[in-house]
Scaffold this motif. Structure first.
Motif, PDB file in Angstrom:
ATOM      1  N   UNK A 104       3.755  -3.588  -7.017  1.00  0.00           N
ATOM      2  CA  UNK A 104       4.797  -4.764  -6.694  1.00  0.00           C
ATOM      3  C   UNK A 104       5.609  -4.995  -7.250  1.00  0.00           C
ATOM      4  N   UNK A 105       6.394  -3.871  -9.011  1.00  0.00           N
ATOM      5  CA  UNK A 105       7.649  -2.890  -9.226  1.00  0.00           C
ATOM      6  C   UNK A 105       8.587  -2.963  -8.265  1.00  0.00           C
ATOM      7  N   UNK A 106       7.598  -2.466  -7.797  1.00  0.00           N
ATOM      8  CA  UNK A 106       8.999  -2.058  -6.418  1.00  0.00           C
ATOM      9  C   UNK A 106       9.953  -3.024  -5.822  1.00  0.00           C
ATOM     10  N   UNK A 107       9.108  -3.438  -5.538  1.00  0.00           N
ATOM     11  CA  UNK A 107       9.870  -4.362  -4.554  1.00  0.00           C
ATOM     12  C   UNK A 107      10.835  -5.077  -5.856  1.00  0.00           C
ATOM     13  N   UNK A 108      10.445  -6.227  -6.283  1.00  0.00           N
ATOM     14  CA  UNK A 108      11.822  -6.264  -7.327  1.00  0.00           C
ATOM     15  C   UNK A 108      12.706  -4.874  -7.875  1.00  0.00           C
ATOM     16  N   UNK A 109      11.888  -4.307  -8.509  1.00  0.00           N
ATOM     17  CA  UNK A 109      12.854  -3.519  -8.185  1.00  0.00           C
ATOM     18  C   UNK A 109      14.289  -2.491  -7.423  1.00  0.00           C
ATOM     19  N   UNK A 110      13.528  -2.804  -6.030  1.00  0.00           N
ATOM     20  CA  UNK A 110      14.386  -3.350  -4.698  1.00  0.00           C
ATOM     21  C   UNK A 110      15.739  -4.056  -4.781  1.00  0.00           C
ATOM     22  N   UNK A 111      14.677  -5.176  -5.322  1.00  0.00           N
ATOM     23  CA  UNK A 111      15.551  -6.919  -5.447  1.00  0.00           C
ATOM     24  C   UNK A 111      16.527  -6.582  -6.320  1.00  0.00           C
ATOM     25  N   UNK A 112      16.764  -5.802  -6.851  1.00  0.00           N
ATOM     26  CA  UNK A 112      18.013  -5.490  -8.325  1.00  0.00           C
ATOM     27  C   UNK A 112      17.177  -6.412  -9.538  1.00  0.00           C
ATOM     28  N   UNK A 144       0.914  -0.825   0.022  1.00  0.00           N
ATOM     29  CA  UNK A 144       0.238   0.143  -0.314  1.00  0.00           C
ATOM     30  C   UNK A 144       1.009   1.450  -0.119  1.00  0.00           C
ATOM     31  N   UNK A 145       2.024   1.029   0.770  1.00  0.00           N
ATOM     32  CA  UNK A 145       3.452   2.794   1.462  1.00  0.00           C
ATOM     33  C   UNK A 145       4.380   1.447  -0.399  1.00  0.00           C
ATOM     34  N   UNK A 146       4.596   1.954  -0.856  1.00  0.00           N
ATOM     35  CA  UNK A 146       6.017   1.568  -2.146  1.00  0.00           C
ATOM     36  C   UNK A 146       7.022   1.966  -2.104  1.00  0.00           C
ATOM     37  N   UNK A 147       6.451   3.024  -0.686  1.00  0.00           N
ATOM     38  CA  UNK A 147       8.557   3.617  -0.083  1.00  0.00           C
ATOM     39  C   UNK A 147       8.279   2.312   0.614  1.00  0.00           C
ATOM     40  N   UNK A 148       8.001   1.991   1.231  1.00  0.00           N
ATOM     41  CA  UNK A 148       8.106   0.814   2.194  1.00  0.00           C
ATOM     42  C   UNK A 148       9.499   0.133   1.953  1.00  0.00           C
ATOM     43  N   UNK A 149       9.891  -0.264   2.945  1.00  0.00           N
ATOM     44  CA  UNK A 149      11.336  -1.238   2.438  1.00  0.00           C
ATOM     45  C   UNK A 149      10.389  -2.482   2.021  1.00  0.00           C
ATOM     46  N   UNK A 150      11.376  -3.732   2.318  1.00  0.00           N
ATOM     47  CA  UNK A 150      11.098  -4.631   1.764  1.00  0.00           C
ATOM     48  C   UNK A 150      12.219  -5.876   2.682  1.00  0.00           C
ATOM     49  N   UNK A 151      12.233  -6.305   3.359  1.00  0.00           N
ATOM     50  CA  UNK A 151      13.444  -7.591   4.178  1.00  0.00           C
ATOM     51  C   UNK A 151      14.213  -7.999   3.294  1.00  0.00           C
TER      52      UNK A 151
END
Length: 331
Positions: A107-115, A77-84
């Motif tokens: 959810x694209x932000x999560x994949x992006x954070x994973x590189x 819901x908050x794309x800026x929140x970090x994923x563990x």
């Protein structure tokens, strides 16, 4: 693609979770849909808080991703929140093994954070696209498709586009008939025409007369699908040159006149195949196609089945003895 893992973490959107569960959760074997094993996988045992006061209890840990055929990532819901970090590592490992990984909406932000999206094409909700591009400049952020795939990584545009992506993944793995059966039980179309661009937040045209003229042209064209329409003809109805008409039409609808007209003709043909017993050549004529051959080519590309096969599949579904999950008595 039978074992499907949902990556669950605090703050995921309930809508995305519901879409994934509705597509791969119910037993629809009686209408020809293969059985799926859907698991909610999380770092912690839960219960996990979701927006709106809801909670979710996972039924598997992240280690189950190692046995999954598909991994689906709902949006936060908050794309800026970090994923563990362990969640990101599990996603990277699944992708390394060649498992398709699909992210819905933000959810694209999560994949992006994973590189995982570095140097790849991706899409997200149009409102968040500039933010994704600014935060991860190495990603090629698209603003038109409802969903895209690049290197086994799938991303979808906003909200309802998650339904489009999930049904597409079923269609790719198990065929158009399975996807259509799921779509019918969800009371939605098996695919949408057009693209993400038609939903972008665009300024209202300065000249109301232009907007009204374009609306009138679209309405007239829908009444005249059986006629040999051209961009020049439609431009004449609007009192514009073909070039000016095409530009204004794209600004108002997000697509070209030709693509818009083709999409509606194919929709009309699909309904004729489902609801009438007209021969295929007559369906092609009534939908405005110049020849049966042209109609077959476009329809097969659009649906994934030829006209006769589509009609047979529709008739078989209509004759199924049991109703869809959503209309069972007492549901």
């Amino acid at each position: 693609m039978r074992r499907v893992a949902i990556v669950v973490q605090p703050g995921i959107r309930s809508f995305d979770l519901a879409v994934i569960t509705e597509v791969w959760g119910p037993d629809r074997s009686r209408v020809g849909v293969p059985g799926f094993e859907l698991r909610r996988c999380a770092l912690e045992p839960g219960p996990i808080p979701l927006p709106g006061g809801l909670t979710l209890t996972p039924d598997r840990g992240l280690d189950w991703l190692a046995t999954a055929d598909l991994v689906v990532v709902p949006a936060l819901a908050e794309p800026a929140d970090p994923t563990p970090a362990p969640v990101l590592a599990a996603l990277r490992e699944a992708h390394r093994r060649g498992v398709p990984v699909a992210a819905l909406c933000a959810g694209a932000f999560v994949l992006a954070e994973a590189g995982l999206l570095e140097g790849r094409r991706a899409v997200t909700h149009w409102w968040l696209a500039p933010q994704l591009a600014a935060r991860y400049p190495g990603i090629v952020v698209e603003d038109a498709p409802l969903y895209v795939e690049d290197g086994g990584l799938w991303t979808s545009a906003g909200v309802a586009s998650g339904i489009d992506l999930c049904l597409h993944l079923v269609r790719e793995a198990h065929g158009a008939e399975a996807a259509a059966a799921i779509a019918r039980s969800m009371v939605t179309g098996p695919f949408r025409t057009g693209d993400h661009a038609q939903y972008l937040d665009r300024p209202v045209p300065a000249a109301d007369r232009t907007a009204e003229a374009l609306a009138a042209v679209r309405a007239r064209a829908l009444r005249s699908l059986h006629e040999p329409l051209s961009v020049a003809t439609m431009a004449g109805w609007a009192g514009m040159s073909p070039r000016s008409f095409a530009r204004h039409f794209a600004a108002a609808t997000g697509t070209t006149p030709h693509r818009w007209l083709l999409g509606h003709r194919l929709d009309a043909a699909r309904k004729l195949l489902e609801r009438t017993d007209h021969p295929v050549p007559e369906v092609a004529r009534r939908a405005g196609f110049a020849s049966e051959v042209t109609f077959r080519q476009h329809f097969t590309a659009y649906v994934g089945l030829g006209p006769r096969a589509y009609r047979a599949a529709s008739c078989a579904s209509a004759a199924a003895p049991n109703p869809p999950d959503s209309v069972r008595k007492g549901s």
